[in-house]
Design a protein around this motif. Structure first.
Motif, PDB file in Angstrom:
ATOM      1  N   GLU A 176       0.369   3.276  10.166  1.00 32.44           N
ATOM      2  CA  GLU A 176      -0.154   3.506   9.306  1.00 32.44           C
ATOM      3  C   GLU A 176      -1.276   4.319  10.220  1.00 32.44           C
ATOM      4  OE1 GLU A 176      -3.841   1.106   6.817  1.00 32.44           O
ATOM      5  OE2 GLU A 176      -2.021   1.217   6.679  1.00 32.44           O
ATOM      6  N   LYS A 247     -11.561  -2.354  -5.749  1.00 35.94           N
ATOM      7  CA  LYS A 247     -10.571  -3.283  -5.980  1.00 35.94           C
ATOM      8  C   LYS A 247      -9.151  -2.965  -6.093  1.00 35.94           C
ATOM      9  CE  LYS A 247      -9.074  -8.167  -5.665  1.00 35.94           C
ATOM     10  NZ  LYS A 247      -9.057  -8.352  -4.458  1.00 35.94           N
ATOM     11  N   GLU A 250      -7.435  -1.054  -3.378  1.00 32.72           N
ATOM     12  CA  GLU A 250      -7.151  -2.307  -2.603  1.00 32.72           C
ATOM     13  C   GLU A 250      -6.153  -3.402  -2.512  1.00 32.72           C
ATOM     14  OE1 GLU A 250      -8.288  -6.611  -0.668  1.00 32.72           O
ATOM     15  OE2 GLU A 250     -10.170  -5.569  -1.767  1.00 32.72           O
ATOM     16  N   ILE A 251      -5.399  -3.093  -4.006  1.00 34.17           N
ATOM     17  CA  ILE A 251      -4.157  -3.508  -4.481  1.00 34.17           C
ATOM     18  C   ILE A 251      -3.161  -3.026  -4.503  1.00 34.17           C
ATOM     19  CG2 ILE A 251      -3.434  -4.337  -6.854  1.00 34.17           C
ATOM     20  CD1 ILE A 251      -5.795  -5.886  -7.786  1.00 34.17           C
ATOM     21  N   SER A 252      -3.668  -1.868  -5.205  1.00 35.50           N
ATOM     22  CA  SER A 252      -2.639  -0.327  -4.698  1.00 35.50           C
ATOM     23  C   SER A 252      -1.791  -0.588  -3.191  1.00 35.50           C
ATOM     24  CB  SER A 252      -2.827   1.027  -5.054  1.00 35.50           C
ATOM     25  OG  SER A 252      -4.006   0.947  -6.533  1.00 35.50           O
ATOM     26  N   ARG A 253      -3.387   0.300  -2.384  1.00 42.46           N
ATOM     27  CA  ARG A 253      -2.635   0.152  -0.877  1.00 42.46           C
ATOM     28  C   ARG A 253      -1.546  -1.375  -0.208  1.00 42.46           C
ATOM     29  NH1 ARG A 253      -8.077   2.078   1.793  1.00 42.46           N
ATOM     30  NH2 ARG A 253      -8.172   3.748   1.147  1.00 42.46           N
ATOM     31  N   LYS A 254      -1.735  -2.066  -0.925  1.00 43.75           N
ATOM     32  CA  LYS A 254      -1.428  -3.352  -0.493  1.00 43.75           C
ATOM     33  C   LYS A 254       0.541  -4.376  -1.131  1.00 43.75           C
ATOM     34  CE  LYS A 254      -1.153  -8.749  -1.376  1.00 43.75           C
ATOM     35  NZ  LYS A 254      -1.669  -9.366  -1.532  1.00 43.75           N
ATOM     36  N   LYS A 255       0.271  -2.909  -2.282  1.00 54.24           N
ATOM     37  CA  LYS A 255       1.681  -3.150  -3.288  1.00 54.24           C
ATOM     38  C   LYS A 255       2.083  -1.620  -2.277  1.00 54.24           C
ATOM     39  CE  LYS A 255       0.899  -5.565  -6.070  1.00 54.24           C
ATOM     40  NZ  LYS A 255       1.143  -7.771  -6.433  1.00 54.24           N
ATOM     41  N   SER A 256       1.602  -1.177  -1.725  1.00 58.20           N
ATOM     42  CA  SER A 256       2.307   0.198  -1.470  1.00 58.20           C
ATOM     43  C   SER A 256       3.408  -0.127  -0.346  1.00 58.20           C
ATOM     44  CB  SER A 256       1.248   1.055  -1.396  1.00 58.20           C
ATOM     45  OG  SER A 256       0.716   1.978  -2.467  1.00 58.20           O
ATOM     46  N   LYS A 257       2.414  -1.439   0.462  1.00 64.81           N
ATOM     47  CA  LYS A 257       2.871  -1.699   1.598  1.00 64.81           C
ATOM     48  C   LYS A 257       4.227  -2.531   1.444  1.00 64.81           C
ATOM     49  CE  LYS A 257      -0.991  -0.980   4.865  1.00 64.81           C
ATOM     50  NZ  LYS A 257      -2.341  -1.849   5.222  1.00 64.81           N
ATOM     51  N   GLU A 258       3.874  -3.310   0.340  1.00 67.32           N
ATOM     52  CA  GLU A 258       5.166  -4.544   0.465  1.00 67.32           C
ATOM     53  C   GLU A 258       6.006  -2.928  -0.203  1.00 67.32           C
ATOM     54  OE1 GLU A 258       4.121  -6.247  -2.480  1.00 67.32           O
ATOM     55  OE2 GLU A 258       1.773  -8.141  -1.684  1.00 67.32           O
ATOM     56  N   GLU A 261       8.535  -2.029   3.064  1.00 61.83           N
ATOM     57  CA  GLU A 261       8.563  -3.315   3.399  1.00 61.83           C
ATOM     58  C   GLU A 261      10.065  -3.352   2.307  1.00 61.83           C
ATOM     59  OE1 GLU A 261       8.279  -4.861   6.521  1.00 61.83           O
ATOM     60  OE2 GLU A 261       6.139  -5.053   6.708  1.00 61.83           O
TER      61      GLU A 261
END
Length: 279
Positions: A176, A247, A250-258, A261
């Protein structure tokens, strides 16, 4: 210039309060692809395949939206019937992935009078209702004019510093990187349609915004219907998990990383994909 704008805004306010006013505007949008395919020659990725994928992404971001508006409120929603069909995975083992909202069921509501918005949006199968204050644009008038259709339009620009995040996956390792960029947004608005509204999150000029360009995103108005015979209804969305803009980002970035993966696990190495968030 600021005194002149204040005078225009006052006249518009008086004119709008004197009579009912509503309408709809049709917009075509195009966003440059932020997905880059690397590792050409590896895993069967050829220049022809990359070109094909970029064309699919281009079509994915060509959409048609409808802005319904009255004096102080608006809704902005994709017209799925008129938008380009979403490209399907296939051909050469390539996959097209979309991140964030922007789905056909998304609905953006703006209330100019109360300085707030509510955005119903789907993020990877989960419905959110993003509620927050409207973005405050420090528009600068340039004095330039041009015609869009039958409307005389005036140019305004807005500059901002924005952090863009790039996530890349090479040889199975996700990296990142963050970079600050200066984004210049150009807007063309017409006082002939006396509302300080526009497509998407854009607003705050003494007339309807007909065109937007920030180097990556282009939004162009193709049709305007004022005071149509069929009544325009502006309904604020209420469904979805309520969050504010910070918020949701923040959720969007987390979901993109998932998603990255999962993509790595399917490919085995994840070589050759880069996803940019923001901007």
């Amino acid at each position: 210039m600021r005194v002149l704008l204040a005078g225009i805004a006052l006249m518009l306010s008086v004119a709008l309060s004197a009579q009912g006013f509503s309408g709809k505007a049709i917009y075509k949008t195009y966003r440059k692809s932020n997905v880059k395919i690397g590792g050409q020659g590896q895993n069967g990725v050829t220049p022809e395949m990359e070109k094909q994928l970029q064309e699919r992404m281009k079509k994915m971001f060509q959409k048609t939206f409808v802005l319904n508006f009255n004096k102080t409120e608006s809704t902005y929603k994709e017209d799925v019937k008129l938008s380009s069909p979403a490209p399907q995975p296939g051909g050469g083992g390539m996959m097209v992935m979309s991140f964030g909202g922007g789905g056909g069921n998304d609905l953006l509501y703006k209330n100019i009078k109360e300085n707030r918005f509510a955005n119903k949006t789907d993020l990877m199968g989960k419905l959110f209702l993003v509620k927050d204050s409207l973005i405050q644009y420090d528009w600068k008038m340039t004095g330039e004019t041009k015609n869009i259709g039958n409307y005389t339009c005036y140019k305004a620009i807005y500059e901002r510093e924005q952090e863009n995040i790039s996530m890349s996956m090479i040889d199975g390792e996700m990296k990142e990187s963050k970079k600050m960029e200066t984004i210049t947004t150009t807007a063309w608005y017409t006082p002939d349609v006396p509302i300080n509204n526009g497509p998407g999150n854009y607003w705050g000029l003494p007339g309807l915004i007909l065109e937007i360009n920030d180097g990556r995103l282009t939004i162009a108005c193709t049709e305007i219907v004022l005071n149509p015979a069929e009544k325009i209804e502006i309904i604020e969305p209420t469904k979805g998990k309520k969050v504010n803009s910070e918020k949701f980002e923040e959720i969007s970035r987390k979901k993109s990383k998932e998603m990255m993966e999962r993509f790595r696990s399917k490919r085995g190495d994840g070589n050759g994909i880069e996803i940019r968030i923001g901007g």
